[in-house]
Design an enzyme around this catalytic site. Structure first.
Site, short mmCIF file in Angstrom:
data_model
loop_
_atom_site.label_atom_id
_atom_site.label_comp_id
_atom_site.label_asym_id
_atom_site.label_seq_id
_atom_site.Cartn_x
_atom_site.Cartn_y
_atom_site.Cartn_z
N LYS A 246 -25.89 -18.25 3.05
CA LYS A 246 -26.39 -17.33 4.08
C LYS A 246 -25.32 -16.37 4.58
CE LYS A 246 -30.65 -19.03 4.72
NZ LYS A 246 -31.85 -18.24 4.38
N GLU B 218 -33.74 -14.75 13.29
CA GLU B 218 -34.65 -15.89 13.32
C GLU B 218 -33.99 -17.00 12.53
OE1 GLU B 218 -34.73 -13.63 10.97
OE2 GLU B 218 -34.73 -14.99 9.24
N SER C 45 -26.91 -24.03 -3.31
CA SER C 45 -26.89 -23.02 -2.24
C SER C 45 -26.31 -23.52 -0.93
CB SER C 45 -28.31 -22.50 -2.01
OG SER C 45 -29.18 -23.58 -1.73
#
Lengths: 274, 402
Positions: B97, B119, B384
């Site tokens: 991210k 969000e 990830s």
């Protein structure tokens, strides 16, 4: 807009705006979600609002994820969906109203996904046959509306687009080019919901839009009082009352609704109750 | 007013952000100027050597890039092919991210926006955003479903520690989709001074393209690292798909190549029960600003997703994935909660790497390729994120009390 050979319009929206103006009033357009507070409540609420002087009515097509709406409308939509509201609920209410002789413009307001799921052609055709005059789709700006626009134009359904205080000249021109009926000018930078004061930017913003389009301008979002309506009337062609009206309906027991809705509209439109 | 497509990128969307029928800008009019402004600024930034140099520096010295490419011998033996993991789990904040968040924070600063909103579902994107805001001294408000706030209290505390305000969202299903609605409402209201850092390749154009571009460093690095180790392309590239940013980040570089691409969705309790397999089971529709596959009922009302992995628990998916699915350039499979839990434990025991539950879906899919692949095949998997955040969830699922 439909025009007769003699040049007089038969378009309900144009007629309604003109009639209110002739009577010296700003046309007021209340908004109410379909299928709420009860699944079969809509026709009675709309009829009472029209009796109280509503120049047109927006009927909300409930959506689970209304990202342009504040808490009042969100809750109403959620409850309407729980009641089983669908596009059929909207169309049934409109058919019923036309059967009762209600002749003001009825405009469906909602989000694109329920319309898409119903089928664009089928939605437009069913809406027009039921007696719907226009469609406002909050999350469908003109550049994405190609398919709907073509179908709506052929069927004679107005596509009313929104503009906002942030709108640039490009956007205003785009809405002028693609929209019909009127332009819904969002009165605030924000979501729906009653507010105590109107934006100071309103006159300048409306003037900016007016300079670039001949379409009538309705102002909505945040309008809740007679004074707001009068101030909108000084610069624009109509005022939309959304959350404040939804709140009133939500607070009123069903049996008292016709009288209270009518009285509220009479007060906010400034119409003589006679 | 129609700008030219941004690059010669073979998988670029058209000028209005469409990949075929998917993507676009389905937003309230209030936001249209902000999207145009963002698109223009992004175009300038991506061609600005100073911007790119600052981003590269941050990715190297703050995030720790390039992330390693690890050959996992025991997992490879189990599957019957050479398996490599792209180690996004080793990034600062523990997942991919941060790649797109830092880049967007730099953009926000360039645009003079001092207030950031985001969000978050599980809280990973929220933590990454709060991290970037601390680094750049920006005001940070994170919207999180009330249900997720309850389930992910550690990440809530992390965000607060980093100086962010966390707003619990009580509308709708009180999860990621509702947090996204609320973030959009905030943006509509405060658009003049606020930048919205979207956490995945979802939302209106230019977000899906821009977040993809920022995440595509994953595939670029992996391709080069694999060339150094093996001298060739992978046979298969595998990544989990919620919104789809880590998968697009891995796939993008390989789209023109002869590489099989597999995206792995969350099948939750099974595809006939509660799940989050949007591409496998959804229908095209419009949510949160773009057209893509959605979990929805016959009337177009959005349905709640379910996955043990909060990061995959979303009823939509990035529009470029929808396009890759429709054009059959990528295939999409679905892995259940139970299969993901098994893979979580398998990778931990075989390789000493505890994967995030999201990434465990990709590992589970790799394990399922056994028998389909040969020893010469190279499988490249995007790991990830790391599993620290999921230890409570896994313990609970396995009936262990901590």
């Amino acid at each position: 807009m439909t025009t007769t050979p003699t040049g007089t319009t038969t378009d309900r929206i144009a007629l309604a705006f003109a009639a209110a103006r002739e009577a010296g009033r700003t046309p007021v357009i209340p908004f109410i979600p379909a299928g709420w507070p009860e699944i079969d409540a809509t026709a009675d609420i709309v009829e009472a609002a029209v009796a109280g002087g509503a120049a047109a009515v927006e009927i909300g097509l409930p959506f689970s994820d209304p990202m342009g709406d504040g808490p009042t409308n969100q809750r109403a939509y959620e409850e309407a969906i729980a009641n089983g509201a669908t596009p059929e609920t909207v169309f049934e209410a409109v058919r019923e109203l036309r059967a009762r002789g209600v002749s003001v413009p009825l405009i469906v307001m909602g989000y694109f996904n329920p319309l898409l799921a119903y089928g664009i052609s089928r939605f437009v055709q069913t809406a027009v046959e039921a007696g719907v005059d226009g469609l406002i789709t909050v999350d469908l700006p003109p550049q994405e509306a190609g398919e709907l626009e073509q179908v709506a134009r052929e069927a004679g359904l107005h596509l009313v687009y929104l503009l906002a205080p942030t709108s640039t000249e490009d956007r205003i021109r785009l809405v002028d080019e693609h929209g019909s009926g009127f332009v819904y000018c969002v009165g605030v930078v924000g979501i729906t919901g009653a507010r105590s004061v109107l934006s100071d930017e309103l006159p300048e913003y409306i003037a900016r839009v007016r300079a670039l389009t001949d379409l009538p301008l309705a102002v909505g979002f945040g309008i809740s009082t007679r004074e707001h309506v009068q101030r909108v009337g000084e610069v624009a062609d109509a005022a939309v009352i959304g959350s404040a009206f939804v709140q009133l309906v939500g607070e009123t027991p069903r049996e008292e609704r016709p009288a209270r809705v009518r009285a509220y509209l009479e007060e906010i439109t400034g119409r003589d109750p006679g | 007013m129609t700008p030219e497509p941004p690059t010669s990128d073979p998988n670029a969307p058209d000028a209005l952000g469409h990949w075929g029928e998917f993507g676009g800008q389905y937003v309230p009019e209030t936001l249209m100027p902000a999207l145009a402004e963002l698109e223009a600024e992004y175009e300038r930034a991506r061609q600005d050597p100073a911007f790119l140099a600052e981003l590269d520096g941050l990715l190297k010295d703050y995030v720790g890039r390039p992330s390693p490419l690890t050959h996992v011998a025991r997992l490879s033996a189990e599957v019957g092919a050479k398996v490599y993991l792209k180690r996004e789990d080793l990034n600062h904040t523990g997942a991919h991210k941060i790649n797109a968040v830092l880049a967007q924070a730099l953009l926000a600063r360039r645009m003079g926006k001092r207030r950031i909103i985001a969000e978050t579902g599980a809280g990973q994107h929220g933590v990454a955003t709060a991290t970037a805001c601390a680094l750049f001294d920006l005001e940070c408000v994170v919207y999180m479903g009330a249900e997720d706030v309850r389930r992910q209290s550690l990440n809530v505390f992390k965000m607060k520690t980093l100086g962010a305000e966390v707003v619990a969202v009580n509308s709708g299903s009180r999860t990621l989709k509702d947090a996204t609605n609320e973030a959009i409402r905030d943006w509509v209201t405060n658009v003049r001074d606020t930048y919205y850092i979207i956490g995945s390749v979802v939302g209106p154009h230019p977000y899906p393209m821009m977040v993809r571009d920022f995440q595509s460093i994953i595939g670029r690095e992996a391709k080069q690292q694999l060339f150094e180790k093996e001298g060739r392309l992978p046979t298969i590239a595998v990544a989990c798909v919620g919104g789809g940013s880590n998968a697009i980040g891995l796939f993008h570089e390989f789209i023109p190549d002869q590489v099989r691409l597999i995206g792995v969705e969350a099948a939750g309790e099974g595809l006939e029960g509660r799940h989050a397999a949007t591409i496998s089971k959804g229908r095209p529709g419009v949510l949160h600003g773009s057209r893509s596959y959605l979990l929805q009922d016959q009337w177009g009302q959005i349905q709640e997703a379910h996955s043990i992995s909060a990061g995959l628990d979303y009823p939509g998916v990035g529009p470029e994935h929808a396009h890759l699915k429709l054009t059959e350039r990528a295939e999409y499979r679905a892995i259940t909660d139970d299969e993901a839990l098994e893979a979580f434990q398998a990778l931990s025991r075989l390789e000493g790497i505890i994967p995030a539950l999201e990434s465990s879906h990709a590992i589970a899919q790799v394990l399922k390729l056994k028998g389909e692949v040969s020893p010469d095949d190279i499988i490249l998997v995007n790991l990830s994120g790391r599993g620290d955040k999921d230890m409570n969830t896994v313990a609970q699922a396995l009936g262990v009390s901590l």
